[in-house]
Scaffold this motif. Structure first.
Motif, PDB file in Angstrom:
ATOM      1  N   UNK A 179       5.653  -3.055  13.527  1.00 57.64           N
ATOM      2  CA  UNK A 179       4.722  -3.520  12.512  1.00 57.64           C
ATOM      3  C   UNK A 179       4.204  -2.342  11.692  1.00 57.64           C
ATOM      4  N   UNK A 180       3.869  -2.634  10.439  1.00 60.11           N
ATOM      5  CA  UNK A 180       3.162  -1.695   9.577  1.00 60.11           C
ATOM      6  C   UNK A 180       1.867  -2.366   9.164  1.00 60.11           C
ATOM      7  N   UNK A 181       0.737  -1.745   9.449  1.00 60.00           N
ATOM      8  CA  UNK A 181      -0.572  -2.362   9.240  1.00 60.00           C
ATOM      9  C   UNK A 181      -1.400  -1.516   8.288  1.00 60.00           C
ATOM     10  N   UNK A 182      -1.886  -2.146   7.221  1.00 62.35           N
ATOM     11  CA  UNK A 182      -2.717  -1.454   6.238  1.00 62.35           C
ATOM     12  C   UNK A 182      -3.972  -2.278   5.979  1.00 62.35           C
ATOM     13  N   UNK A 183      -5.131  -1.685   6.194  1.00 70.49           N
ATOM     14  CA  UNK A 183      -6.372  -2.411   5.962  1.00 70.49           C
ATOM     15  C   UNK A 183      -6.725  -2.392   4.482  1.00 70.49           C
ATOM     16  N   UNK A 184      -7.080  -3.592   3.953  1.00 68.37           N
ATOM     17  CA  UNK A 184      -7.442  -3.743   2.549  1.00 68.37           C
ATOM     18  C   UNK A 184      -8.950  -3.735   2.378  1.00 68.37           C
ATOM     19  N   UNK A 185      -9.649  -4.505   3.211  1.00 68.56           N
ATOM     20  CA  UNK A 185     -11.104  -4.512   3.213  1.00 68.56           C
ATOM     21  C   UNK A 185     -11.577  -4.851   4.621  1.00 68.56           C
ATOM     22  N   UNK A 186     -12.848  -5.231   4.777  1.00 65.65           N
ATOM     23  CA  UNK A 186     -13.428  -5.416   6.109  1.00 65.65           C
ATOM     24  C   UNK A 186     -12.732  -6.498   6.917  1.00 65.65           C
ATOM     25  N   UNK A 187     -12.096  -7.464   6.271  1.00 70.12           N
ATOM     26  CA  UNK A 187     -11.483  -8.570   7.016  1.00 70.12           C
ATOM     27  C   UNK A 187     -10.073  -8.904   6.546  1.00 70.12           C
ATOM     28  N   UNK A 188      -9.438  -8.019   5.797  1.00 70.27           N
ATOM     29  CA  UNK A 188      -8.109  -8.297   5.241  1.00 70.27           C
ATOM     30  C   UNK A 188      -7.158  -7.145   5.514  1.00 70.27           C
ATOM     31  N   UNK A 189      -5.932  -7.499   5.912  1.00 66.48           N
ATOM     32  CA  UNK A 189      -4.901  -6.511   6.194  1.00 66.48           C
ATOM     33  C   UNK A 189      -3.580  -6.937   5.575  1.00 66.48           C
ATOM     34  N   UNK A 190      -2.753  -5.955   5.226  1.00 61.91           N
ATOM     35  CA  UNK A 190      -1.369  -6.193   4.852  1.00 61.91           C
ATOM     36  C   UNK A 190      -0.504  -5.855   6.056  1.00 61.91           C
ATOM     37  N   UNK A 191       0.393  -6.774   6.411  1.00 64.43           N
ATOM     38  CA  UNK A 191       1.273  -6.570   7.556  1.00 64.43           C
ATOM     39  C   UNK A 191       2.721  -6.561   7.067  1.00 64.43           C
ATOM     40  N   UNK A 192       3.394  -5.443   7.254  1.00 62.61           N
ATOM     41  CA  UNK A 192       4.799  -5.329   6.910  1.00 62.61           C
ATOM     42  C   UNK A 192       5.605  -4.907   8.128  1.00 62.61           C
ATOM     43  N   UNK A 193       6.849  -4.514   7.901  1.00 57.93           N
ATOM     44  CA  UNK A 193       7.738  -4.176   9.010  1.00 57.93           C
ATOM     45  C   UNK A 193       8.487  -2.881   8.705  1.00 57.93           C
ATOM     46  N   UNK A 194       8.426  -1.931   9.641  1.00 61.11           N
ATOM     47  CA  UNK A 194       9.258  -0.735   9.572  1.00 61.11           C
ATOM     48  C   UNK A 194      10.583  -1.051  10.255  1.00 61.11           C
ATOM     49  N   UNK A 195      11.680  -0.844   9.554  1.00 62.27           N
ATOM     50  CA  UNK A 195      12.995  -1.189  10.092  1.00 62.27           C
ATOM     51  C   UNK A 195      13.873   0.049  10.221  1.00 62.27           C
ATOM     52  N   UNK A 196      14.661   0.085  11.297  1.00 62.17           N
ATOM     53  CA  UNK A 196      15.655   1.125  11.461  1.00 62.17           C
ATOM     54  C   UNK A 196      16.857   0.841  10.582  1.00 62.17           C
TER      55      UNK A 196
END
Length: 214
Positions: A179-196
């Protein structure tokens, strides 16, 4: 089963599934849940894949879900005022949001284990575009075993580490992922995927290894 309630509409649900005591509806605007409240009533709340979370396809297209794997069983929805009752509804085993991103589908499936979803990336499509915007939790983190953990109202919700693969003949070739996790604000995150490394000329399946509402 995903039950057809209306034709696709931006304001009304097109399909609904009852699972784990929750009623989850799917339409062109996304995924929504009617949560049980004291007294047996329900309240609608936009959600992601856990009660209390909301999610959207970040940077994606707004598309109506398509129903797959029809059932021969007819269903009846006799809830609320009689004007809202529906009879002889069709049931389906899967819903697919086609081309949420170019060449990428989001597929929801209902089986004996519960409700799960995956992203299906066509040959030549950009898997890096797969990203969810999730909001509603108090905190989020990636655990040491690669799982994604959400804290919501004192409860920890957990998505197992993702499973990514390509079909090569009769064999599945596993692609390393996280998983790739990036916080946007106090209750929101962007979730992506790191792939080989993988073969971009072959289809790719990203399975967040989540099964819920069994």
């Amino acid at each position: 089963r995903f039950i057809e309630l209306t034709q696709s509409s931006a304001s009304k649900p097109a399909y609904r599934v009852n699972a784990g005591g929750h009623s989850i509806s799917f339409d062109a605007s996304g995924v929504h849940m009617a949560q049980p409240v004291p007294g047996g009533a329900t309240q609608s709340k936009a959600i992601g894949l856990h009660s209390g979370l909301s999610y959207g396809f970040e940077g994606g297209n707004q598309v109506a879900p398509q129903a797959l794997n029809p059932s021969a069983t007819a269903y009846h929805w006799l809830v609320g005022p009689q004007s809202e009752w529906r009879t002889h509804l069709k049931g389906f085993g899967e819903l697919a949001y086609r081309n949420v991103w170019p060449g990428i589908d989001a597929v929801f499936k209902s089986d004996a284990q519960g409700l799960k979803y995956q992203f299906e990336v066509a040959s030549g499509a950009q898997a890096a575009k797969v990203q969810l915007r999730i909001s509603g939790a108090q905190s989020a983190r990636i655990a040491s075993d690669g799982a994604l953990e959400w804290t919501l109202n004192g409860v920890t919700l957990r998505d197992a580490a993702p499973y990514v693969y390509q079909q090569q003949g009769s064999q599945r070739a596993t692609v390393s992922s996280s998983y790739r996790l990036q916080q946007v604000d106090a209750s929101t995150w962007l979730v992506g995927f790191n792939l080989g490394s993988y073969d971009p000329q072959l289809p790719l399946v990203i399975d967040p290894a989540w099964t819920g509402y069994s």
